[in-house]
Enzyme design. Structure first.
Site, PDB file in Angstrom:
ATOM      1  N   ASP A  87       0.845  -1.177  -0.021  1.00 56.90           N
ATOM      2  CA  ASP A  87      -0.007   0.185   0.052  1.00 56.90           C
ATOM      3  C   ASP A  87       0.783   1.163   0.223  1.00 56.90           C
ATOM      4  O   ASP A  87       2.091   1.254   0.430  1.00 56.90           O
ATOM      5  CB  ASP A  87      -0.839  -0.089   1.240  1.00 56.90           C
ATOM      6  CG  ASP A  87      -0.322   0.043   2.358  1.00 56.90           C
ATOM      7  OD1 ASP A  87       0.716  -0.869   2.628  1.00 56.90           O
ATOM      8  OD2 ASP A  87      -0.633   0.787   3.391  1.00 56.90           O
ATOM      9  N   ASP A 118       8.930   3.938  -1.050  1.00 61.43           N
ATOM     10  CA  ASP A 118       8.142   3.391   0.083  1.00 61.43           C
ATOM     11  C   ASP A 118       6.898   2.636  -0.614  1.00 61.43           C
ATOM     12  O   ASP A 118       5.909   3.376  -0.506  1.00 61.43           O
ATOM     13  CB  ASP A 118       7.877   4.622   0.917  1.00 61.43           C
ATOM     14  CG  ASP A 118       6.951   4.352   2.071  1.00 61.43           C
ATOM     15  OD1 ASP A 118       6.759   3.106   2.684  1.00 61.43           O
ATOM     16  OD2 ASP A 118       6.181   5.074   2.569  1.00 61.43           O
ATOM     17  N   GLU A 152       0.031  -0.654   5.852  1.00 64.81           N
ATOM     18  CA  GLU A 152       1.171  -0.362   6.939  1.00 64.81           C
ATOM     19  C   GLU A 152       1.056   1.140   6.845  1.00 64.81           C
ATOM     20  O   GLU A 152       1.239   1.718   7.946  1.00 64.81           O
ATOM     21  CB  GLU A 152       2.327  -0.748   6.123  1.00 64.81           C
ATOM     22  CG  GLU A 152       3.638  -0.446   6.958  1.00 64.81           C
ATOM     23  CD  GLU A 152       3.971   0.985   6.776  1.00 64.81           C
ATOM     24  OE1 GLU A 152       4.973   1.120   7.501  1.00 64.81           O
ATOM     25  OE2 GLU A 152       3.658   1.635   6.047  1.00 64.81           O
TER      26      GLU A 152
END
Length: 448
Positions: A87, A118, A152
């Site tokens: 995610d 990320d 997350e």
């Protein structure tokens, strides 16, 4: 063998970058109102993409109801766990991007897109690190398990579900979701909402994620002229477009909120100064203000291991008869979160705000002389020639979800951290270098 591993990773570069581009093209931002997908169809697609990729590379894979999945290769009782997440945070305004955020454009040795840093890019670099060992025919006397999370950036319901389902817990491991060298201490993470009934005449919706400093705050309403004068007096940057004022800030991850410029708190300071009556606005202006270290909450809250307390006003919603302000707070590892909570509740009560905890993750600290940290440090130092002394972070990674786990890369010292920002990118040579380090690290962990 070391040179063989390095050469093998190098040979996989093209395939690795192509796989990252494929992952970036899936806009896996949370959406919880889509049929049978717990976090939205796109996050589910991203999870299945990772599992399909691993299966194509020879891993055995497991998919669990859209909450998480894992891919495993090797054999033995012990497990080397590598934790990543699929995610991503919202891309924000597309106008702020040099290239479209979900295309994986390559330009000047960099790959651009939400998730390049990320955490899709680093996770895939670690997958190809393991693949390099398999291609070399090395005997994997331990299982290498990649655990893929899907929530997350929000409430960690994915990794919590993994543990609730009594899945096997790795013997030791790392998450490639931070920076090099090694992060062995992570601050406590506290996220709260402060709310009240609203009886004012303004409507605001600022901020998209608690863990990102708002880089823009828009006001539309009757106070525009006097607000403009106050912004000029405060010397805050803004843009006027008709009846709309856009206050400019600098968006960064809330773990390093002191390096950003919070457009939301700047708007609140200006609105409070011109007499707008709002409990949340007043709180954000007078308690938080432009102090990202929360001196008005706990004075001089810091320690030698992890540094200072940080506070980010990440969201504010004022609509109809309700006001909600969202805060993201990172607590130094030697401090008890109870002190922060107690002080914050007292302040909220003073401003007639209701305190509600949204999420809390306790701090972690893995001693620097542990076998895991020493092994990773040795690999990092030998490969880079840099000091690999472990450091602390305000970030919250999956390392704190499991025992004996640390954050390890993938951003190198001196390279820009662009996560959660417009124009997020990763340097391709750094991706490959990180993959080499991960391959060597896995190789060494297999031997202990």
């Amino acid at each position: 063998m070391k040179q063989d591993i390095l050469n093998k990773v190098e040979s996989l570069q093209g395939e690795m970058i192509s796989s990252i581009q494929g992952a970036i093209k899936i806009p896996s931002v949370i959406s919880e109102k889509e049929g049978n997908y717990p976090f939205g169809e796109n996050i589910d697609k991203a999870l299945r993409y990772m599992l399909d990729l691993c299966e194509s590379l020879g891993f055995k894979t497991v998919y669990k109801d859209g909450y998480y999945g894992y891919a495993e290769i090797g054999e033995g009782e012990e497990i080397i766990g590598i934790l990543g997440h699929v995610d991503v945070v919202s891309e924000g305004s597309h106008k702020s991007w040099k290239f479209p955020p979900f295309e994986g454009v390559i330009d000047d040795g960099k790959i651009y897109g939400r998730g390049t840093q990320d955490d899709k890019g680093p996770t895939i670099s670690a997958i190809y690190a393991a693949k390099s060992l398999v291609d070399l025919g090395l005997k994997l006397n331990k299982r290498i398990r990649f655990i893929f999370g899907t929530d997350e950036e929000n409430l960690w319901r994915c990794i919590n579900k993994y543990k609730e389902n009594n899945e096997e817990i790795p013997t030791y491991g790392f998450t490639p979701d931070a920076k090099f060298p090694i992060i062995n201490a992570e601050k406590g993470l506290l996220q709260v909402n402060l709310s009240c009934k609203s009886n004012n005449d303004i409507n605001l919706s600022v901020g998209e994620s608690l863990n990102a400093v708002p880089g823009k705050a828009i006001y539309i309403g009757k106070h525009i002229n006097i607000l403009k004068k106050e912004l000029d007096r405060l010397k805050y940057e803004y843009i006027v477009d008709g009846n709309k004022i856009s206050i400019n800030g600098k968006s960064v991850h809330s773990a390093v909120s002191e390096t950003g410029i919070n457009a939301l708190t700047r708007l609140c300071i200006a609105l409070n100064n011109i007499g707008v009556e709002s409990n949340t606005v007043k709180f954000l202006a007078e308690v938080i203000g432009e102090d990202a270290n929360g001196q008005n909450i706990v004075k001089n809250c810091e320690d030698d291991i992890s540094g200072k307390l940080t506070v980010n006003a990440g969201k504010l919603l004022i609509k109809d008869d309700e006001e909600i302000a969202g805060l993201d707070i990172r607590v130094p590892v030697t401090y008890k979160v109870e002190e922060v909570v107690s002080n914050l509740k007292k302040l909220a009560e003073k401003f007639q705000l209701k305190y509600e905890e949204y999420d809390f993750l306790d701090s972690i600290y893995i001693p620097k002389d542990s076998l895991l940290v020493e092994t990773l440090r040795k690999v990092y130092e030998e490969e880079t020639g840099l000091d690999g002394s472990p450091v602390s972070s305000g970030g919250a990674t999956y390392a704190r979800a499991l025992d004996n786990c640390v954050a390890f890369g993938s951003v190198f010292p001196g390279s820009p951290k662009t996560e959660h920002q417009a124009n997020e990118f990763a340097i391709i040579s750094d991706i490959v270098k990180a993959s080499k380090i991960y391959a060597l690290a896995i190789y060494e962990l297999l031997k202990i």
